[in-house]
Design an enzyme around this catalytic site. Structure first.
Site, PDB file in Angstrom:
ATOM      1  N   SER A 275       0.829  -1.213   0.000  1.00  0.00           N
ATOM      2  CA  SER A 275       0.000   0.000   0.000  1.00  0.00           C
ATOM      3  C   SER A 275       0.856   1.253   0.000  1.00  0.00           C
ATOM      4  O   SER A 275       0.532   2.236  -0.693  1.00  0.00           O
ATOM      5  CB  SER A 275      -0.963   0.000   1.194  1.00  0.00           C
ATOM      6  OG  SER A 275      -0.276  -0.158   2.417  1.00  0.00           O
ATOM      7  N   HIS A 305      -1.912  -8.853   1.885  1.00  0.00           N
ATOM      8  CA  HIS A 305      -1.584  -7.601   2.566  1.00  0.00           C
ATOM      9  C   HIS A 305      -2.649  -7.283   3.613  1.00  0.00           C
ATOM     10  O   HIS A 305      -2.581  -7.759   4.731  1.00  0.00           O
ATOM     11  CB  HIS A 305      -1.438  -6.488   1.529  1.00  0.00           C
ATOM     12  CG  HIS A 305      -0.861  -5.201   2.047  1.00  0.00           C
ATOM     13  ND1 HIS A 305      -0.217  -5.105   3.248  1.00  0.00           N
ATOM     14  CD2 HIS A 305      -0.824  -3.955   1.509  1.00  0.00           C
ATOM     15  CE1 HIS A 305       0.199  -3.860   3.439  1.00  0.00           C
ATOM     16  NE2 HIS A 305      -0.169  -3.140   2.389  1.00  0.00           N
ATOM     17  N   HIS A 351       6.732 -12.689   9.564  1.00  0.00           N
ATOM     18  CA  HIS A 351       6.659 -11.386   8.914  1.00  0.00           C
ATOM     19  C   HIS A 351       7.770 -11.301   7.887  1.00  0.00           C
ATOM     20  O   HIS A 351       8.840 -11.882   8.067  1.00  0.00           O
ATOM     21  CB  HIS A 351       6.796 -10.256   9.944  1.00  0.00           C
ATOM     22  CG  HIS A 351       6.470  -8.903   9.394  1.00  0.00           C
ATOM     23  ND1 HIS A 351       7.421  -8.120   8.764  1.00  0.00           N
ATOM     24  CD2 HIS A 351       5.306  -8.198   9.365  1.00  0.00           C
ATOM     25  CE1 HIS A 351       6.847  -6.983   8.382  1.00  0.00           C
ATOM     26  NE2 HIS A 351       5.578  -7.004   8.724  1.00  0.00           N
ATOM     27  N   ARG A 360       3.374  -4.056  17.419  1.00  0.00           N
ATOM     28  CA  ARG A 360       1.954  -3.743  17.262  1.00  0.00           C
ATOM     29  C   ARG A 360       1.092  -4.851  17.862  1.00  0.00           C
ATOM     30  O   ARG A 360      -0.006  -4.586  18.370  1.00  0.00           O
ATOM     31  CB  ARG A 360       1.636  -3.543  15.780  1.00  0.00           C
ATOM     32  CG  ARG A 360       2.392  -2.386  15.126  1.00  0.00           C
ATOM     33  CD  ARG A 360       2.181  -2.354  13.626  1.00  0.00           C
ATOM     34  NE  ARG A 360       2.657  -3.577  12.996  1.00  0.00           N
ATOM     35  CZ  ARG A 360       2.478  -3.876  11.711  1.00  0.00           C
ATOM     36  NH1 ARG A 360       1.818  -3.044  10.921  1.00  0.00           N
ATOM     37  NH2 ARG A 360       2.941  -5.002  11.213  1.00  0.00           N
ATOM     38  N   ASP A 406      -1.477  -8.858  12.764  1.00  0.00           N
ATOM     39  CA  ASP A 406      -2.739  -9.447  12.336  1.00  0.00           C
ATOM     40  C   ASP A 406      -3.206 -10.580  13.242  1.00  0.00           C
ATOM     41  O   ASP A 406      -4.361 -10.972  13.184  1.00  0.00           O
ATOM     42  CB  ASP A 406      -2.613  -9.959  10.904  1.00  0.00           C
ATOM     43  CG  ASP A 406      -2.294  -8.842   9.929  1.00  0.00           C
ATOM     44  OD1 ASP A 406      -2.999  -7.822   9.954  1.00  0.00           O
ATOM     45  OD2 ASP A 406      -1.326  -8.983   9.160  1.00  0.00           O
ATOM     46  N   ARG A 432      -3.999   3.724   7.435  1.00  0.00           N
ATOM     47  CA  ARG A 432      -2.811   3.760   6.582  1.00  0.00           C
ATOM     48  C   ARG A 432      -2.683   5.090   5.825  1.00  0.00           C
ATOM     49  O   ARG A 432      -1.585   5.491   5.425  1.00  0.00           O
ATOM     50  CB  ARG A 432      -2.838   2.575   5.626  1.00  0.00           C
ATOM     51  CG  ARG A 432      -1.619   2.377   4.725  1.00  0.00           C
ATOM     52  CD  ARG A 432      -0.293   2.428   5.442  1.00  0.00           C
ATOM     53  NE  ARG A 432      -0.109   1.478   6.513  1.00  0.00           N
ATOM     54  CZ  ARG A 432       0.431   0.267   6.393  1.00  0.00           C
ATOM     55  NH1 ARG A 432       0.815  -0.161   5.216  1.00  0.00           N
ATOM     56  NH2 ARG A 432       0.591  -0.492   7.457  1.00  0.00           N
ATOM     57  N   ARG A 452      11.098   4.562 -11.962  1.00  0.00           N
ATOM     58  CA  ARG A 452      11.214   3.775 -13.196  1.00  0.00           C
ATOM     59  C   ARG A 452      12.416   2.838 -13.103  1.00  0.00           C
ATOM     60  O   ARG A 452      13.467   3.088 -13.694  1.00  0.00           O
ATOM     61  CB  ARG A 452      11.344   4.721 -14.393  1.00  0.00           C
ATOM     62  CG  ARG A 452      11.539   4.044 -15.762  1.00  0.00           C
ATOM     63  CD  ARG A 452      10.379   3.121 -16.098  1.00  0.00           C
ATOM     64  NE  ARG A 452      10.450   2.644 -17.462  1.00  0.00           N
ATOM     65  CZ  ARG A 452      11.147   1.553 -17.854  1.00  0.00           C
ATOM     66  NH1 ARG A 452      11.840   0.857 -16.959  1.00  0.00           N
ATOM     67  NH2 ARG A 452      11.145   1.192 -19.111  1.00  0.00           N
TER      68      ARG A 452
END
Length: 468
Positions: A275, A305, A351, A360, A406, A432, A452
């Protein structure tokens, strides 16, 4: 012992880099007294621009790593190729927001009256400026977001006309994209504004977008799960998280505190996650913040995700049903071993970067220990934390046997009555926004170019490395 001190032992004591020098973890940066965040940014940006120009002049040709063939085929995992000013994810310490660990943020950032958890408004100030804000500065952000929260009528109409079968994240992303009709950046660019002003218009769009997200998210929730009853209006006396909780239909003070914690800790996780990178990538083409953030949300919607906490909750609930209530550690170990031997994984453990228990996870665990210690689902999650890491270490396959964020968040939301799992990623997205949009403002302030990287096909890559 306080939560901050307890968790501080987990994440370790930090030294923070600021203006070329090291500051101790106990140092609290209150550099500016102004309550106008944009004014503070106007003073900070020239200093940062000068710092980076000088740094690149002296060290622009320095090598920071190497790229292997495995990295190229493996999703660019481990390649050092991005600059993200807002946060850094250390494999052994966990996330640091502008140098501050989560326990330090909990200790230093302002809280709501009578509350204990940090206000996301304060974390946003920190992400943009590197400074710990005062209560007055945080209150000013709450007031400004409340004033900017009105949603365009065409977006409300679109949301109300979506079919109920359209996933909440699809609705969320589409509404964000449609709001680019309000973009000050797009308008300014079309009028030929000088590039030195790009950051200001990006800032204005970001502030508008963050302010509107709770209302958009609440309309989606109430359309899908509350028979289309419209959410309450923004209350100018409430903070951002409190208004969001109220618009969803939750007034329990503990749930509001959980929302403040949830929305704060999910804001940022450095720049390489999908994200964050997608927002940065699309923004590098000078797409406005609405288009850029919408792209990030499309990435967050993916099962690898943002849907992870939903998958963890489904798995944990099935585990609870299969075991039939409280079980012994030995019985639970047998179940986990059978799961692994069947080729499945234990969701919520491991992770891509972290090599320790996610901070977290720990702050959510501390919240649960304080507010819902006897909840059966939390007790099972706590038992898994006791049992699973040792099994994964014994199995020898997992690089990180410890739980991530999570593994816990869904349990807390379930406890307070927000049980619609398909909606959880929308809440993740609301949070987020603070991290990726703060980063986007700095992208424009520093004049970062369009992204790029060079790509190869397999024959060209074989030729490059001398393979037959």
């Amino acid at each position: 012992m306080s939560r901050a001190k307890t968790l501080g032992r987990i994440t370790g004591t930090a030294l923070k880099l600021h203006k070329g020098g090291l500051l101790s973890a106990s140092h609290c940066r209150h550099v500016s007294s102004s309550t106008n965040l944009k004014d503070v940014m106007e003073k900070l940006i020239p200093e940062k621009q000068k710092e980076i120009v000088e740094f690149r002049k002296k060290h622009g040709s320095s090598k920071v790593g190497e790229v292997t063939v495995d990295m190229m085929y493996g999703g660019m995992r481990g390649i050092r190729g991005l600059v993200t000013e807002t946060s850094v994810l250390d494999p052994d310490e966990g996330i640091r927001f502008r140098g501050y660990s989560i326990p330090e943020c909990q200790e230093k950032l302002p809280t709501a009256p009578g509350g204990e958890e940090p206000l996301p408004e304060g974390l946003f100030w920190l992400l943009l400026t590197g400074e710990i804000p005062s209560k007055e500065q945080v209150d000013a952000i709450s007031k400004e977001w409340n004033e900017r929260a009105e949603i365009p009528n065409h977006v409300i109409t679109m949301l109300n006309n979506f079919p109920s079968k359209l996933h909440p994240m699809s609705q969320f992303s589409a509404a964000i994209c449609a709001m680019n009709s309000e973009s000050k950046f797009a308008k300014g660019y079309s009028e030929g504004i000088h590039k030195s002003k790009y950051w200001e218009l990006c800032y204005e769009d970001s502030m508008d977008l963050i302010a509107k997200l709770p209302t958009i998210a609440a309309i989606i929730y109430r359309n899908l799960y509350r028979e289309g009853n419209p959410p309450d209006s923004i209350d100018n006396k409430k903070d951002w998280s409190w208004n969001y909780a109220s618009m969803l239909g939750f007034e329990d003070p503990q749930f509001v505190e959980l929302m403040r914690l949830y929305l704060a800790i999910h804001t940022d996780h450095e720049g390489g996650n999908v994200s964050a990178h997608a927002t940065h990538l699309v923004g590098s083409a000078l797409s406005d913040p609405y288009l850029s953030f919408s792209a990030g949300m499309n990435g967050l919607a993916g099962p690898l995700h943002g849907l992870a906490n939903q998958e963890v909750l489904v798995w944990t609930t099935k585990l609870q049903e299969a075991l039939g209530g409280e079980v012994s550690d030995e019985h639970l170990r047998d179940y986990i071993w059978n799961t692994l031997k069947s080729g499945q994984v234990v969701p919520g453990y491991g992770h891509a970067v972290l090599r320790k228990t996610d901070p977290r996870y720990m702050c959510q665990r501390e919240f649960a220990l304080k507010h819902l210690p006897n909840d059966p689902l939390f007790k099972l999650v706590a038992q898994l934390y006791k049992v699973v890491p040792d099994i994964l270490i014994e199995q020898g396959k997992a690089k990180n046997p410890w739980p991530n964020v999570d593994a816990h968040s869904g349990v807390l939301l379930q406890y307070y009555g927000l049980r619609e799992m398909n909606y959880y990623t929308v809440m993740f997205g609301v949070s987020r926004a603070l991290g990726v949009l703060a980063s986007l403002v700095w992208d424009r302030a520093l004049g970062l170019p369009i992204e790029r990287p060079k790509s190869f096909d397999t024959p060209s890559l074989k030729k490059l490395v001398g393979a037959s």
